[in-house]
Design a protein around this motif. Structure first.
Motif, PDB file in Angstrom:
ATOM      1  N   PRO A   1      -5.872  11.904  -0.081  1.00  0.00           N
ATOM      2  CA  PRO A   1      -5.956  13.011  -1.031  1.00  0.00           C
ATOM      3  C   PRO A   1      -7.415  13.427  -1.269  1.00  0.00           C
ATOM      4  O   PRO A   1      -8.117  12.839  -2.057  1.00  0.00           O
ATOM      5  CB  PRO A   1      -5.343  12.439  -2.303  1.00  0.00           C
ATOM      6  CG  PRO A   1      -4.682  11.156  -1.884  1.00  0.00           C
ATOM      7  CD  PRO A   1      -5.418  10.677  -0.690  1.00  0.00           C
TER       8      PRO A   1
ATOM      9  N   ALA B   1       1.911   6.427  -5.597  1.00  0.00           N
ATOM     10  CA  ALA B   1       1.293   6.659  -6.909  1.00  0.00           C
ATOM     11  C   ALA B   1       0.255   7.768  -6.839  1.00  0.00           C
ATOM     12  O   ALA B   1       0.042   8.502  -7.799  1.00  0.00           O
ATOM     13  CB  ALA B   1       0.645   5.382  -7.425  1.00  0.00           C
ATOM     14  N   LYS B   2      -0.371   7.892  -5.668  1.00  0.00           N
ATOM     15  CA  LYS B   2      -1.431   8.896  -5.543  1.00  0.00           C
ATOM     16  C   LYS B   2      -0.881  10.280  -5.211  1.00  0.00           C
ATOM     17  O   LYS B   2      -1.590  11.257  -5.279  1.00  0.00           O
ATOM     18  CB  LYS B   2      -2.432   8.497  -4.447  1.00  0.00           C
ATOM     19  CG  LYS B   2      -3.159   7.228  -4.717  1.00  0.00           C
ATOM     20  CD  LYS B   2      -4.033   7.370  -5.939  1.00  0.00           C
ATOM     21  CE  LYS B   2      -3.995   6.166  -6.815  1.00  0.00           C
ATOM     22  NZ  LYS B   2      -2.883   6.115  -7.754  1.00  0.00           N
TER      23      LYS B   2
ATOM     24  N   ARG C   1       0.818  -1.220   0.000  1.00  0.00           N
ATOM     25  CA  ARG C   1       0.000   0.000   0.000  1.00  0.00           C
ATOM     26  C   ARG C   1       0.852   1.271   0.000  1.00  0.00           C
ATOM     27  O   ARG C   1       0.371   2.336  -0.345  1.00  0.00           O
ATOM     28  CB  ARG C   1      -0.976  -0.018   1.170  1.00  0.00           C
ATOM     29  CG  ARG C   1      -1.895  -1.232   1.109  1.00  0.00           C
ATOM     30  CD  ARG C   1      -3.202  -0.993   1.755  1.00  0.00           C
ATOM     31  NE  ARG C   1      -4.059  -0.136   0.972  1.00  0.00           N
ATOM     32  CZ  ARG C   1      -5.130   0.474   1.472  1.00  0.00           C
ATOM     33  NH1 ARG C   1      -5.452   0.306   2.714  1.00  0.00           N
ATOM     34  NH2 ARG C   1      -5.873   1.250   0.709  1.00  0.00           N
TER      35      ARG C   1
ATOM     36  N   LEU D   1       5.804  11.829  -0.824  1.00  0.00           N
ATOM     37  CA  LEU D   1       6.502  10.533  -0.793  1.00  0.00           C
ATOM     38  C   LEU D   1       7.370  10.272  -2.018  1.00  0.00           C
ATOM     39  O   LEU D   1       7.960   9.205  -2.143  1.00  0.00           O
ATOM     40  CB  LEU D   1       5.487   9.378  -0.633  1.00  0.00           C
ATOM     41  CG  LEU D   1       4.602   9.418   0.619  1.00  0.00           C
ATOM     42  CD1 LEU D   1       3.560   8.315   0.557  1.00  0.00           C
ATOM     43  CD2 LEU D   1       5.420   9.262   1.875  1.00  0.00           C
TER      44      LEU D   1
ATOM     45  N   SER E   1      -1.303   7.305 -14.584  1.00  0.00           N
ATOM     46  CA  SER E   1      -1.299   6.540 -13.335  1.00  0.00           C
ATOM     47  C   SER E   1      -0.771   7.364 -12.167  1.00  0.00           C
ATOM     48  O   SER E   1      -1.047   7.076 -11.018  1.00  0.00           O
ATOM     49  CB  SER E   1      -0.447   5.290 -13.491  1.00  0.00           C
ATOM     50  OG  SER E   1       0.877   5.662 -13.814  1.00  0.00           O
ATOM     51  N   HIS E   2       0.016   8.403 -12.479  1.00  0.00           N
ATOM     52  CA  HIS E   2       0.593   9.219 -11.418  1.00  0.00           C
ATOM     53  C   HIS E   2      -0.358  10.326 -10.976  1.00  0.00           C
ATOM     54  O   HIS E   2      -0.097  10.999  -9.992  1.00  0.00           O
ATOM     55  CB  HIS E   2       1.879   9.876 -11.912  1.00  0.00           C
ATOM     56  CG  HIS E   2       1.638  10.832 -13.040  1.00  0.00           C
ATOM     57  ND1 HIS E   2       1.365  10.391 -14.317  1.00  0.00           N
ATOM     58  CD2 HIS E   2       1.569  12.171 -13.068  1.00  0.00           C
ATOM     59  CE1 HIS E   2       1.163  11.451 -15.087  1.00  0.00           C
ATOM     60  NE2 HIS E   2       1.274  12.537 -14.360  1.00  0.00           N
ATOM     61  N   LEU E   3      -1.439  10.520 -11.739  1.00  0.00           N
ATOM     62  CA  LEU E   3      -2.325  11.644 -11.414  1.00  0.00           C
ATOM     63  C   LEU E   3      -2.943  11.458 -10.054  1.00  0.00           C
ATOM     64  O   LEU E   3      -3.482  10.407  -9.736  1.00  0.00           O
ATOM     65  CB  LEU E   3      -3.444  11.782 -12.444  1.00  0.00           C
ATOM     66  CG  LEU E   3      -3.079  12.434 -13.766  1.00  0.00           C
ATOM     67  CD1 LEU E   3      -4.300  12.512 -14.652  1.00  0.00           C
ATOM     68  CD2 LEU E   3      -2.515  13.823 -13.553  1.00  0.00           C
ATOM     69  N   TRP E   4      -2.872  12.525  -9.318  1.00  0.00           N
ATOM     70  CA  TRP E   4      -3.476  12.527  -8.001  1.00  0.00           C
ATOM     71  C   TRP E   4      -4.980  12.637  -8.176  1.00  0.00           C
ATOM     72  O   TRP E   4      -5.473  13.154  -9.153  1.00  0.00           O
ATOM     73  CB  TRP E   4      -2.944  13.741  -7.252  1.00  0.00           C
ATOM     74  CG  TRP E   4      -3.262  13.773  -5.818  1.00  0.00           C
ATOM     75  CD1 TRP E   4      -3.586  12.748  -5.007  1.00  0.00           C
ATOM     76  CD2 TRP E   4      -3.240  14.945  -5.015  1.00  0.00           C
ATOM     77  NE1 TRP E   4      -3.752  13.189  -3.735  1.00  0.00           N
ATOM     78  CE2 TRP E   4      -3.566  14.535  -3.715  1.00  0.00           C
ATOM     79  CE3 TRP E   4      -2.990  16.280  -5.264  1.00  0.00           C
ATOM     80  CZ2 TRP E   4      -3.641  15.425  -2.674  1.00  0.00           C
ATOM     81  CZ3 TRP E   4      -3.066  17.152  -4.235  1.00  0.00           C
ATOM     82  CH2 TRP E   4      -3.381  16.730  -2.944  1.00  0.00           C
ATOM     83  N   GLN E   5      -5.728  12.211  -7.159  1.00  0.00           N
ATOM     84  CA  GLN E   5      -7.178  12.292  -7.282  1.00  0.00           C
ATOM     85  C   GLN E   5      -7.656  13.727  -7.402  1.00  0.00           C
ATOM     86  O   GLN E   5      -8.659  14.001  -8.021  1.00  0.00           O
ATOM     87  CB  GLN E   5      -7.847  11.672  -6.071  1.00  0.00           C
ATOM     88  CG  GLN E   5      -7.650  10.191  -6.018  1.00  0.00           C
ATOM     89  CD  GLN E   5      -8.099   9.674  -4.693  1.00  0.00           C
ATOM     90  OE1 GLN E   5      -9.229   9.900  -4.320  1.00  0.00           O
ATOM     91  NE2 GLN E   5      -7.245   9.016  -3.987  1.00  0.00           N
TER      92      GLN E   5
ATOM     93  N   TYR F   1      -1.834   6.378   8.045  1.00  0.00           N
ATOM     94  CA  TYR F   1      -2.929   6.107   7.104  1.00  0.00           C
ATOM     95  C   TYR F   1      -3.086   4.597   6.880  1.00  0.00           C
ATOM     96  O   TYR F   1      -4.186   4.085   6.736  1.00  0.00           O
ATOM     97  CB  TYR F   1      -2.651   6.818   5.779  1.00  0.00           C
ATOM     98  CG  TYR F   1      -3.694   6.531   4.725  1.00  0.00           C
ATOM     99  CD1 TYR F   1      -5.015   6.928   4.906  1.00  0.00           C
ATOM    100  CD2 TYR F   1      -3.358   5.848   3.564  1.00  0.00           C
ATOM    101  CE1 TYR F   1      -5.980   6.651   3.959  1.00  0.00           C
ATOM    102  CE2 TYR F   1      -4.314   5.566   2.611  1.00  0.00           C
ATOM    103  CZ  TYR F   1      -5.628   5.969   2.807  1.00  0.00           C
ATOM    104  OH  TYR F   1      -6.575   5.686   1.864  1.00  0.00           O
TER     105      TYR F   1
ATOM    106  N   PHE G   1       1.000   2.249  -3.464  1.00  0.00           N
ATOM    107  CA  PHE G   1      -0.270   2.871  -3.831  1.00  0.00           C
ATOM    108  C   PHE G   1      -0.289   4.344  -3.411  1.00  0.00           C
ATOM    109  O   PHE G   1      -0.659   5.223  -4.184  1.00  0.00           O
ATOM    110  CB  PHE G   1      -1.401   2.098  -3.157  1.00  0.00           C
ATOM    111  CG  PHE G   1      -2.757   2.708  -3.329  1.00  0.00           C
ATOM    112  CD1 PHE G   1      -3.325   2.823  -4.576  1.00  0.00           C
ATOM    113  CD2 PHE G   1      -3.475   3.165  -2.232  1.00  0.00           C
ATOM    114  CE1 PHE G   1      -4.579   3.382  -4.739  1.00  0.00           C
ATOM    115  CE2 PHE G   1      -4.719   3.732  -2.378  1.00  0.00           C
ATOM    116  CZ  PHE G   1      -5.276   3.833  -3.642  1.00  0.00           C
TER     117      PHE G   1
ATOM    118  N   THR H   1      -2.645  14.026   6.038  1.00  0.00           N
ATOM    119  CA  THR H   1      -3.410  12.794   6.203  1.00  0.00           C
ATOM    120  C   THR H   1      -3.075  11.764   5.148  1.00  0.00           C
ATOM    121  O   THR H   1      -3.341  10.594   5.328  1.00  0.00           O
ATOM    122  CB  THR H   1      -4.902  13.094   6.086  1.00  0.00           C
ATOM    123  OG1 THR H   1      -5.103  13.714   4.804  1.00  0.00           O
ATOM    124  CG2 THR H   1      -5.372  14.020   7.162  1.00  0.00           C
TER     125      THR H   1
END
Lengths: 254, 411
Positions: free
Chosen positions: B17, A170-171, A164, A177, B403-407, A216, A167, B14
């Motif tokens: 996102p 990636a976000k 994770r 990070l 794939s790298h795009l943040w929400q 998290y 994951f 947190t």
């Protein structure tokens, strides 16, 4: 009936855009000069930990922050610099007192990396009613963070962190990070190690991101230390023994 | 409006996102709870067009649907004659008149009914004033234009007063050209936070079209009707806004999936289910994203080009109302504005089409008795429009690694 001409419309739009940008530039200088501020903070010699507090407006706040950090090991509180543009407590009490930003930064010179515990600093601040929005480490080109956990009971725990964490990276389009090269879970030691990429002079890495990422994922480290000694980065060579018994050995993720 | 950075730092803390992006998703929670199959949206060597087969299936369903609608639309005059002279010939009195009005409504022709005109006038009044409600709602929530663009505390008060000032202009119908310029200027300012934010806010420009083309003494006149040009521009801007937002759903698919993660009920929509029929259930969320996006792309395209405007507009009103009242609740209250804008178009008797030249060509061939030419003209035009609309951008987007795009997608 009189209608607006194209020229008038264009002028009004231009004035609106310029006005909004000017207002933004005037009232939010911290947003326009973030890069410069970070570069200046990082250019000073030696390892430093810059604590960005989203609330640190007057000398009263500063005193409490200093009291909170009084027992922090590994940092030199006497030589700490900042915060800038601080009001006195009396001035802050006056009606209409204002600052361009409620937040401010305290720059702590690091005297002994081995003794510095990021979690301890975070807890000390929280116990005094403060939260560090960012803890930016600078002046340490190569390092890794070692987060010691109380709970890491099974292979699922290990994998939930290593899988994770990818994951979360990636976000992190906002850059969160991205400074972490890889994460390794050392099951026997109940430790999660985050290997940082090379930290250039003048740049900083926000270690709170890693702490928040672990939170998290559902883990609360009891300590997080900054280590600089060479450590294996590819545990595939060393994982045979511990991993043989049910996949609870070091997990590694890029 | 350093507001976004406030949001960013909160997200940093947190690592949930929770930022912002996209039409109705902007107003609601959209943090991704479960990872997606990233490969679904990536290039797939060896596959037709290098894209995932389920994605192509949904695109093909959309293409066929668009093709059918276009063909029917281009023959609508002939259908009208058929309905009036054949189908309705057997009916008499009220039934005949009611069906006639219904046919006019469905084929974008003027509906000559008193109540229809009353609703049309009321929709214009609501449309001109509803942005003020959205601005006031945003101001009270410390945000700019949309509740998901939080304001920086150091400058919030100024932007809030500006919004209130603009809302007063709108509510009192005062100096509307100035209000229009302020809306357009604010939209341009949003580019500071990235092109996706500006694209997301495209629908706000719809009302600016009406404001900018209103008289300076707007407070002295009762604006209850839009002229043909205004309706056309409202249709174009509103339609393009949704068309673009549909593509953004596929472009920044994490955000769209995040909405479904927080509100699983949205995945049970029968219309979206239709688009996704026959797809692999293993990729249920991914298929839903693409189907949802295409539903919006087609709605926006039809509205923009004036093809069955009322049919698609009515569906959009229904969907927005459902989202606002049932699915998402009060957080979606700013959708009063797009509902009002769509109502203006749906209840207008001055609708036109950007593809009327195809219709004219078809009718010209009909008068000359060239049946084959009619069919070829309509068939070729419909196929070309549908194929380009559905596949071109999907193919282009597939080359971009998202794939790298943040929400939030705001950077």
């Amino acid at each position: 009936m009189k209608f607006a001409s194209v020229k008038t419309i264009l002028i009004m739009i231009a004035v609106t855009v310029l006005g909004l940008y000017a207002l933004d530039y005037w009232k939010n200088p911290q947003l326009w000069h973030r890069g410069v501020a970070v570069a200046m903070a990082g250019s000073e010699a030696g390892p430093r930990l810059t604590l960005w507090m989203n609330h640190l407006c007057c000398t009263g706040c500063q005193d409490d922050v200093r009291k909170a950090l009084a027992g922090a090991a590994g940092v030199d509180l006497e030589k700490a610099t900042g915060p800038q543009q601080l009001l006195t407590q009396a001035a802050a009490n006056q009606e209409g007192a204002t600052l361009p930003n409620y937040g401010n930064a305290v720059v702590l010179p690091i005297t002994d990396l081995d003794k510095l515990d990021v979690v301890a600093v975070d807890r000390a601040l929280r116990d005094k009613g403060f939260v560090a929005g960012r803890m930016e480490l600078s002046g340490v080109p190569h390092f890794h963070l070692e987060a010691a956990l109380d709970h890491l009971c099974c292979g699922m725990c290990d994998r939930s962190i290593s899988e994770r964490m990818d994951f979360l990276k990636a976000k992190g389009q906002g850059g969160q990070l991205k400074w972490i090269e890889s994460v390794s879970v050392e099951h026997e030691k109940k430790t999660v190690v985050a290997y940082a990429r090379f930290l250039e002079t003048g740049k900083t890495d926000d270690v709170v991101e890693f702490l928040s990422a672990l939170n998290y994922l559902g883990f609360e480290p009891h300590s997080m230390r900054i280590a600089t000694e060479e450590k294996y980065q590819h545990p595939i060579h060393t994982q045979e023994a511990p991993n043989a018994g049910g996949g609870q050995g070091p997990e590694h993720t890029h | 409006m350093g507001r976004r950075l406030v949001f960013l730092s909160a997200a940093m803390l947190t690592l949930l996102p929770v930022v912002a992006v996209y039409a109705h998703e902007r107003f609601i929670r959209h943090d991704l709870k479960v990872p997606l199959h990233e490969q679904y949206f990536a290039r797939q060597p060896g596959m037709f067009l290098g894209m995932q087969s389920d994605m192509l299936r949904i695109a093909t369903v959309s293409c066929v649907l668009l093709l059918i609608f276009l063909v029917i639309f281009f023959f609508r005059q002939n259908l009208d004659v058929f309905i009036e002279t054949r189908l309705l010939a057997g009916f008499g009195g009220r039934s005949q008149r009611a069906l006639h009005h219904l046919a006019c409504f469905l084929t974008d022709k003027p509906v000559r009914l008193p109540w229809f005109k009353t609703v049309s006038e009321w929709a214009v009044v609501l449309f001109i004033r509803s942005p003020a409600l959205v601005l006031m709602y945003s101001a009270t929530n410390d945000s700019l234009v949309m509740p998901s663009y939080p304001l920086e505390p150091t400058s919030a008060i100024y932007y809030k007063y500006i919004q209130v000032f603009l809302a007063i202009l709108m509510l009192t119908q005062t100096a509307l050209p100035l209000a229009g310029a302020l809306v357009v200027g604010t939209w341009i300012y949003l580019w500071r936070w990235g092109w996706m934010v500006a694209a997301d806010a495209l629908p706000v420009l719809t009302v600016a079209v009406v404001y900018l083309t209103s008289p300076w003494q707007s407070h002295r006149v009762a604006i209850t009707e839009l002229n043909e040009k205004q309706v056309r521009w409202v249709r174009l801007v509103l339609g393009f806004g949704f068309f673009a937002l549909g593509w953004l759903k596929i472009y920044n698919y994490h955000l769209t999936a995040g909405v479904a993660d927080n509100y699983p009920g949205v995945m049970d929509d029968p219309m979206i289910g239709f688009f996704a029929m026959g797809t692999n259930p293993l990729f249920r969320r991914e298929n839903w994203i693409v189907a949802f996006a295409y539903a919006e792309v087609l709605s926006g395209f039809m509205l923009m080009t004036g093809v069955f405007t009322r049919v698609w507009g009515s569906m959009m009103i229904w969907i927005f109302t459902k989202l606002m009242l049932v699915t998402f609740g009060f957080e979606e209250i700013p959708h009063i504005y797009p509902i009002a804008a769509t109502m203006v178009v749906v209840f207008s008797n001055k609708l036109g089409s950007e593809f009327s030249f195809v219709e004219r060509s078809q009718q010209s061939a009909a008068r000359e008795g060239r049946t084959l030419r009619r069919i070829v003209t309509v068939g070729a035009a419909s196929l070309a429009i549908a194929a380009v609309t559905v596949y071109a951008l999907l193919y282009a987007i597939s080359f971009i690694d998202r794939s790298h795009l943040w929400q939030g997608g705001l950077t």
